[in-house]
Enzyme design. Structure first.
Site, mmCIF file in Angstrom:
data_model
loop_
_atom_site.group_PDB
_atom_site.id
_atom_site.type_symbol
_atom_site.label_atom_id
_atom_site.label_comp_id
_atom_site.label_asym_id
_atom_site.label_seq_id
_atom_site.Cartn_x
_atom_site.Cartn_y
_atom_site.Cartn_z
ATOM 1 N NE ARG A 1 -3.398 0.165 2.812
ATOM 2 C CZ ARG A 1 -4.608 0.558 2.440
ATOM 3 N NH1 ARG A 1 -5.339 -0.224 1.695
ATOM 4 N NH2 ARG A 1 -5.087 1.720 2.827
ATOM 5 C CD GLU B 1 1.875 2.705 -11.981
ATOM 6 O OE1 GLU B 1 1.364 3.199 -10.976
ATOM 7 O OE2 GLU B 1 1.263 1.905 -12.721
HETATM 8 C C1 AGP Z 1 -2.181 1.703 -11.544
HETATM 9 O O1 AGP Z 1 -0.988 1.191 -12.004
HETATM 10 C C2 AGP Z 1 -2.060 2.816 -10.657
HETATM 11 N N1 AGP Z 1 -1.258 2.499 -9.543
HETATM 12 C C3 AGP Z 1 -3.296 3.657 -10.366
HETATM 13 O O2 AGP Z 1 -3.448 4.460 -11.491
HETATM 14 C C4 AGP Z 1 -4.653 2.968 -10.053
HETATM 15 O O3 AGP Z 1 -5.137 2.327 -11.194
HETATM 16 C C5 AGP Z 1 -5.644 4.050 -9.567
HETATM 17 O O4 AGP Z 1 -5.168 4.610 -8.385
HETATM 18 C C6 AGP Z 1 -7.048 3.514 -9.370
HETATM 19 O O5 AGP Z 1 -7.113 2.557 -8.363
HETATM 20 P P1 AGP Z 1 -8.385 1.652 -8.162
HETATM 21 O O6 AGP Z 1 -8.505 0.785 -9.370
HETATM 22 O O7 AGP Z 1 -8.113 0.878 -6.910
HETATM 23 O O8 AGP Z 1 -9.565 2.565 -8.019
#
Ligand code: AGP
Length: 613
Positions: free
Chosen positions: A27, A493
């Site tokens: 996380r 990222e």
């Molecule tokens: C994905 O690689 C990212 N870490 C991020 O964009 C993620 O998709 C976004 O925070 C949405 O998260 P969720 O699907 O848990 O809503």
């Protein structure tokens, strides 16, 4: 974002909490701590840095007890340091607390408590909560009532877990709003509390999910759920099918690598039980879709963040082409503040792996208030997004631990495809023969993905040639335009290389000026309806001295002849092509980051579920 673990039972709480926190490392965090009730008083260890640091503190100065709470902190108020790490102790030393969320009125509460003589020992917003609980404990209230009173003062969204040496038999947990989940794990003569299921999955699969404005009083013998107003509530114990082994790295170096390779299985599971190949029909019963409802939908909004938003963009092409229903895709953080034109005849579809992303949940709340039908595609069973929806599709991917989403990107692509076919079928916009063909194509998906994965060694060669670059452009068009966005997001990222995804047709309106020998261009050019346009894009980039890495369908010698390097994908029906084209781009980002020696699973500044705005 912050991770929380709690334990009450006959076993030693410390190792259970440490191993639970370890499972929440994905996380993202910058400090960690734990508190245990030892011989009637609260013992605390905490510091800035990774869990290894906390483990060393515990080794140097062990603490043992049967009740405890732990936390990994992602700093918002106050730098990462020992004094700001959770758990936070109240002034009397009789109560301790961990928290996920932001106390929006903490300055005001801090002043009020200062005026009462409270001395603050941290720079955090969280400390006001524990000092408030302390205030009410000092008024001779019990822990549950004192916690309830304290929580009534704070604004914002929160997950809070509290324990007190005055009442050593229990942990109090509360959820207010959407600052991430609070889940109670039900064991045999022992109970667990966590912000996320993977923390406690090795101990139990029986879970109670707290709703907003609910408190749980957790004793080793069981759990009571109450409203924040003090009313006793019924609750359901969910049996979660997730396998604890799926939250382990196994033979892989990183979770991301493992999750990329799990996509053959996750997509097999995505299709299993939902596709009737004999009839050529899709079954998604949890959507609660009827032919009348399908006829009523005039417009669809898809709302999501990040990778989930890119899946939504593919969904727009799928749904519009199959059902002819207009679809708008809106980043949730924009949707929630732009007063979108939404009414009862519209469907708002949220996509979220975690089901706990604050912006997505706020967008869903708005849609609900405007009277729209609300659906979600979610991975985490029991998450808030799933619970507040009128209908949902659960991604069949199992837990995704790596911060960079991979298998939770391809699963919703297939879910959206199935949803489009189902809607088209119910609205009568799909001819039977076409429907049967679209359904039959689904059978190909796992094998096609497997063939992409088999080409990993070739991707590694391209990764080695790109590992030192500083910038990179990804171009795509039509249904694979979002693939360009997603490929670029994956690269930036985890490898920290500046990467831009761009609709290829827009190049000549500006970005083409960037192209030179130092700007590799990844051109997504499978044989889909936009193929010829993409081919000419490669020629334009080459004419300006650019280095082109083309992503092309196997056997396409024309593309190979004009590109510097090629990432091959098997020929795929065009509506399913984003499922295969993204696989080499996930592997490319992974290998570049791994070659750069970076922390692939926990990239800097990022969190797996973004539970703050
Ligand atoms: C994905 O690689 C990212 N870490 C991020 O964009 C993620 O998709 C976004 O925070 C949405 O998260 P969720 O699907 O848990 O809503």
């Amino acid at each position: 974002m912050c991770g929380i673990v709690g334990y009450v039972g006959p076993r030693d709480a410390t190792p259970i909490i440490l191993s639970g926190l370890k499972r929440l490392e994905y996380r993202g965090y910058d400090s960690a701590g734990l508190a245990v009730l030892e011989n009637g008083h609260i013992e605390l260890r905490r510091d800035a840095g990774k869990l290894e640091r906390l483990a060393t503190l515990v080794e140097q100065s062990p603490l043992h007890g049967h009740v405890g709470i732990g936390h990994t902190r992602w700093a918002t108020h106050g730098e990462p340091s020992a004094r700001n790490a959770h758990p936070h102790l109240g002034g009397t030393g009789e109560v301790v607390l961990v928290h996920n969320g932001i106390v929006e009125n903490f300055l005001e509460l801090r002043e009020e408590l200062n005026a009462e003589g409270v001395e603050f020992r941290s720079d955090t917003d969280t400390e006001v909560i524990v000092q408030l609980v302390d205030r009410y404990l000092s008024m001779e209230m019990g822990l549950v009532e004192a916690s309830r009173r304290a929580l009534s003062h704070i604004k914002g969204a929160h997950g809070v877990v509290i324990l007190s040496s005055r009442e050593p038999d229990k942990i109090v947990a509360a959820r207010i709003g959407n600052a991430g989940g609070v889940v109670v794990g039900v064991g045999e003569g022992e109970m667990f509390v966590a912000s996320d299921m993977p923390a406690i999955l090795e101990h139990t699969r029986k879970m109670v999910f707290l709703e907003s404005q609910q408190m749980a009083v957790v004793r080793r013998t069981g759990v009571e759920v109450q409203s924040l107003a003090g009313e006793q509530l019924d609750y359901e114990i969910h049996n979660v099918a997730w396998d604890p082994v799926s939250a382990e790295k196994g033979e892989y170096r990183h979770f991301m690598e493992k999750e990329i390779h799990e996509q053959v299985r996750s997509l097999t599971d995505t299709i299993a039980g939902r596709v009737d190949f004999d009839e050529g029909r899709i079954r998604l019963p949890q959507l609660n879709l009827t032919p009348e409802l399908a006829q009523r939908i005039r417009k669809i909004f898809i709302t999501a963040c990040g990778t989930a938003g890119h899946a939504g963009m593919v969904g727009k092409v799928l749904i519009e082409s199959i059902t002819r229903i207009p679809v708008e895709v809106d980043i949730a953080s924009e949707f929630r503040y732009r007063d979108p034109i939404v009414d009862e005849d519209m469907l708002v579809l949220a996509i979220s792996q975690s089901g706990e992303t604050a912006d997505t949940l706020a967008a869903m709340d708005l849609a609900r208030r405007k009277g729209a039908l609300l659906w979600s595609i979610v991975n985490v069973i029991g998450s808030q997004a799933m619970r507040i929806s009128d209908g949902y599709i659960s991604m069949q991917t199992g837990p995704e631990i790596g911060v960079a989403s991979t298998k939770a990107y391809t699963a919703p692509l297939v879910d959206l495809y199935m949803l489009a076919v189902l809607l088209g079928d119910m609205r009568g916009t799909l001819e039977a023969a076409e429907r049967r063909r679209l359904v039959a194509d689904l059978r190909l998906v796992p094998d096609l993905v497997g063939r992409c994965l088999d080409r990993e060694a070739e991707v590694e060669v391209v990764a080695a040639s790109m590992k030192e670059v500083s910038h990179c452009l990804y171009l795509g068009r039509g249904i694979n335009m979002p693939t360009a966005y997603e490929g670029a997001l994956k690269l930036k990222e985890i490898s920290y290389i500046h990467a831009e995804g761009y609709p290829a047709g827009e190049m000549k309106h500006g970005p083409i000026a960037l192209i030179d020998q130092d700007m590799p261009v990844v051109v997504i050019a499978p044989r889909d309806p936009w193929y010829e346009k993409m081919f000419s894009q490669i020629e334009q980039a080459k004419a300006r001295g650019g280095k082109v890495i083309a992503l092309a369908s196997e056997g396409d010698q024309l593309i190979a002849g004009v590109s510097d390097q090629v990432l091959w994908v098997p020929e795929t029906p065009w509506r399913l092509s984003p499922v295969t084209t993204v696989i080499p781009l996930q592997m490319l980002a992974y290998h570049i980051a791994a070659l750069r020696g970076l922390d692939v699973d926990q990239p800097r500044n990022l969190a797996k579920s973004v539970t703050v705005e």
